[in-house]
Write a protein that holds these residues in place. Structure first.
Motif, PDB file in Angstrom:
ATOM      1  N   MET A   1       0.830  -1.306  -0.001  1.00 48.80           N
ATOM      2  CA  MET A   1       0.051  -0.165   0.051  1.00 48.80           C
ATOM      3  C   MET A   1       0.842   1.284  -0.119  1.00 48.80           C
ATOM      4  O   MET A   1       1.460   1.564   0.832  1.00 48.80           O
ATOM      5  CB  MET A   1      -0.736   0.088   1.226  1.00 48.80           C
ATOM      6  CG  MET A   1      -1.974   1.216   1.167  1.00 48.80           C
ATOM      7  SD  MET A   1      -3.422   0.998   2.306  1.00 48.80           S
ATOM      8  CE  MET A   1      -2.338   1.227   3.805  1.00 48.80           C
ATOM      9  N   LYS A   2       1.009   1.752  -1.261  1.00 45.35           N
ATOM     10  CA  LYS A   2       1.912   2.977  -1.328  1.00 45.35           C
ATOM     11  C   LYS A   2       0.939   4.266  -1.507  1.00 45.35           C
ATOM     12  O   LYS A   2       0.022   4.275  -2.093  1.00 45.35           O
ATOM     13  CB  LYS A   2       2.828   2.923  -2.576  1.00 45.35           C
ATOM     14  CG  LYS A   2       3.633   1.480  -2.230  1.00 45.35           C
ATOM     15  CD  LYS A   2       4.674   1.323  -3.554  1.00 45.35           C
ATOM     16  CE  LYS A   2       5.343   0.193  -3.355  1.00 45.35           C
ATOM     17  NZ  LYS A   2       6.133  -0.236  -4.551  1.00 45.35           N
ATOM     18  N   SER A   3       1.551   5.256  -1.249  1.00 49.10           N
ATOM     19  CA  SER A   3       0.679   6.534  -1.497  1.00 49.10           C
ATOM     20  C   SER A   3       1.601   7.758  -1.754  1.00 49.10           C
ATOM     21  O   SER A   3       2.809   7.728  -1.453  1.00 49.10           O
ATOM     22  CB  SER A   3      -0.243   7.073  -0.245  1.00 49.10           C
ATOM     23  OG  SER A   3       0.600   7.269   0.702  1.00 49.10           O
TER      24      SER A   3
ATOM     25  N   LYS B   1      -2.524  10.966   6.091  1.00 50.65           N
ATOM     26  CA  LYS B   1      -2.392   9.648   6.857  1.00 50.65           C
ATOM     27  C   LYS B   1      -3.717   8.909   7.322  1.00 50.65           C
ATOM     28  O   LYS B   1      -4.027   7.764   7.449  1.00 50.65           O
ATOM     29  CB  LYS B   1      -1.506   9.881   8.187  1.00 50.65           C
ATOM     30  CG  LYS B   1      -0.136   9.976   7.768  1.00 50.65           C
ATOM     31  CD  LYS B   1       0.858  10.345   8.878  1.00 50.65           C
ATOM     32  CE  LYS B   1       2.378  10.328   8.602  1.00 50.65           C
ATOM     33  NZ  LYS B   1       3.217  10.440   9.907  1.00 50.65           N
TER      34      LYS B   1
ATOM     35  N   LEU C   1      -5.241   7.013   4.867  1.00 49.64           N
ATOM     36  CA  LEU C   1      -4.558   5.767   4.779  1.00 49.64           C
ATOM     37  C   LEU C   1      -5.095   4.715   5.810  1.00 49.64           C
ATOM     38  O   LEU C   1      -4.907   3.601   5.489  1.00 49.64           O
ATOM     39  CB  LEU C   1      -3.175   6.004   4.585  1.00 49.64           C
ATOM     40  CG  LEU C   1      -2.372   6.677   3.566  1.00 49.64           C
ATOM     41  CD1 LEU C   1      -1.033   6.891   3.670  1.00 49.64           C
ATOM     42  CD2 LEU C   1      -2.841   6.048   2.061  1.00 49.64           C
ATOM     43  N   SER C   2      -5.578   5.235   6.811  1.00 51.51           N
ATOM     44  CA  SER C   2      -5.976   4.413   7.599  1.00 51.51           C
ATOM     45  C   SER C   2      -7.536   4.058   7.919  1.00 51.51           C
ATOM     46  O   SER C   2      -8.144   3.125   8.666  1.00 51.51           O
ATOM     47  CB  SER C   2      -5.651   4.857   9.293  1.00 51.51           C
ATOM     48  OG  SER C   2      -6.379   6.147   9.402  1.00 51.51           O
TER      49      SER C   2
ATOM     50  N   GLY D   1      -9.452   5.163   0.541  1.00 55.62           N
ATOM     51  CA  GLY D   1      -8.430   4.574   1.468  1.00 55.62           C
ATOM     52  C   GLY D   1      -8.919   3.317   2.069  1.00 55.62           C
ATOM     53  O   GLY D   1      -8.062   2.369   2.339  1.00 55.62           O
TER      54      GLY D   1
ATOM     55  N   ALA E   1      -7.952   0.743  -0.439  1.00 58.39           N
ATOM     56  CA  ALA E   1      -6.606   0.328  -0.396  1.00 58.39           C
ATOM     57  C   ALA E   1      -6.257  -0.479   0.861  1.00 58.39           C
ATOM     58  O   ALA E   1      -5.371  -1.308   0.646  1.00 58.39           O
ATOM     59  CB  ALA E   1      -5.714   1.664  -0.298  1.00 58.39           C
ATOM     60  N   ASN E   2      -6.956  -0.335   2.029  1.00 53.85           N
ATOM     61  CA  ASN E   2      -6.659  -1.242   2.835  1.00 53.85           C
ATOM     62  C   ASN E   2      -7.258  -2.640   2.902  1.00 53.85           C
ATOM     63  O   ASN E   2      -6.606  -3.511   3.333  1.00 53.85           O
ATOM     64  CB  ASN E   2      -7.321  -0.390   4.406  1.00 53.85           C
ATOM     65  CG  ASN E   2      -6.263   0.335   4.952  1.00 53.85           C
ATOM     66  OD1 ASN E   2      -5.204   0.061   5.420  1.00 53.85           O
ATOM     67  ND2 ASN E   2      -6.490   1.603   5.001  1.00 53.85           N
TER      68      ASN E   2
ATOM     69  N   THR F   1      -1.892   5.003  -4.221  1.00 49.00           N
ATOM     70  CA  THR F   1      -2.903   6.041  -4.184  1.00 49.00           C
ATOM     71  C   THR F   1      -2.127   7.455  -4.380  1.00 49.00           C
ATOM     72  O   THR F   1      -1.187   7.531  -3.661  1.00 49.00           O
ATOM     73  CB  THR F   1      -3.745   5.997  -2.966  1.00 49.00           C
ATOM     74  OG1 THR F   1      -4.296   4.744  -2.760  1.00 49.00           O
ATOM     75  CG2 THR F   1      -4.724   7.063  -2.887  1.00 49.00           C
TER      76      THR F   1
END
Length: 311
Positions: free
Chosen positions: A117-119, A124, A127-128, A178, A181-182, A193
């Motif tokens: 999982m890159k961004s 942040k 991303l969570s 997000g 992605a998780n 992302t």
């Protein structure tokens, strides 16, 4: 003249070395891990092997005892941090090998997963994001269901179908991505992302430092690519044709899913992409980009109020 061997034997007797070695040998053979190894290999292990392999057995006992009282990977006292000793018999001799322990294996796995999982320029808190935290019965219910279905069924390389999330500013489009992605992360699927406006600016700057092609390849080859806020960037023919066009063409051919979020619907984004920094309107080139997007995405409207405003 006495031989060296007889001299050593005489010296060993006079200093009590033999007794000490015998005692050490007995202590080594009481070690539970060494006893287990000998028991498992009782038809192969000989006294000669044990006598010639005392140093290795001692090292095995010391390192294996440290593993039995493991203080954690960071505090590992072994010579090779995170590696556990293992005995084997090779060509009539005892051999000592080191294999990664369970904690070391877990650490490696976590490092590998962190690369999934890159961004780029993504907050942040986005991303969570998790689907468990999204109200699937609320205003975003339909969009949330579409996002979850994609995350659970995505099959990069076999199915290149993605999503196009359209909605007003602040309705939670990026947050849903997000969560996607998780979920992909949990399935072991790589995602990338990027906040599109900043990404396009970086690509333009990379022409000067020679990293353009490397960065372009990284983005276009991601298993799942999420382009956040497409249309918010300043329009230029180069960005549209040489960056966005190249990315979408490659991903379409390789059946790699691409997801988008935008404040523009399909038609509005086409109008946005048709404007040229060189002046004039380039409708045909914009249509080519939009055909790739439409062909490989499902249009999803994200409804709701602006969640960044206090109510």
């Amino acid at each position: 003249m006495k031989s060296i061997q007889s001299t050593l034997k005489q010296w060993a007797k006079s200093t009590g070395l033999k007794e000490r070695l015998d005692k050490q040998r007995e202590e080594l053979l009481t070690d539970p891990y060494i006893k287990a190894f000998i028991r498992e290999n009782k038809d192969s292990v000989t006294n000669e092997m044990i006598d010639s392999g005392m140093v290795k057995l001692y090292e095995f006992k010391k390192e294996r005892r440290a593993c039995a009282n493991c203080p954690g990977l960071k505090e590992c006292p072994n010579m090779m941090k995170g590696y556990q000793p293992s005995l084997s018999i090779e060509r009539g001799h005892l051999e000592l090998h080191y294999l990664p322990c369970a904690l070391k294996v877990q650490e490696k796995k976590q490092k590998e997963q962190s690369q999934l999982m890159k961004s780029l320029y993504i907050p942040k808190d986005i991303l969570s994001a998790r689907f468990e935290e999204i109200d699937m019965d609320g205003e975003r219910g339909e969009a949330g269901a579409a996002a979850l279905e994609f995350a659970l069924k995505a099959n990069p390389g076999e199915d290149g179908g993605g999503l196009y999330f359209y909605g007003k500013f602040g309705v939670g489009k990026t947050y849903l991505m997000g969560a996607v992605a998780n979920e992909l992360f949990d399935r072991g699927i790589e995602s990338y992302t990027v906040y599109t406006p900043d990404f396009f600016r970086e690509m333009k700057q990379s022409l000067g430092d020679g990293t353009f092609q490397e960065k372009l390849d990284t983005i276009k080859k991601a298993q799942v690519l999420i382009l956040d806020d497409i249309g918010a960037e300043t329009t230029s023919s180069w960005v549209r044709d040489d960056v966005l066009g190249a990315i979408l063409q490659y991903r379409m051919l390789e059946k790699l899913p691409t997801l988008f979020t935008s404040n523009y619907d399909y038609d509005e984004l086409e109008d946005h992409l048709s404007y040229s920094d060189r002046g004039g309107i380039e409708e045909l080139k914009a249509k080519r980009i939009m055909e790739r997007i439409k062909h490989n995405t499902t249009f999803v409207t994200v409804a709701g109020h602006n969640r960044r405003e206090k109510r």
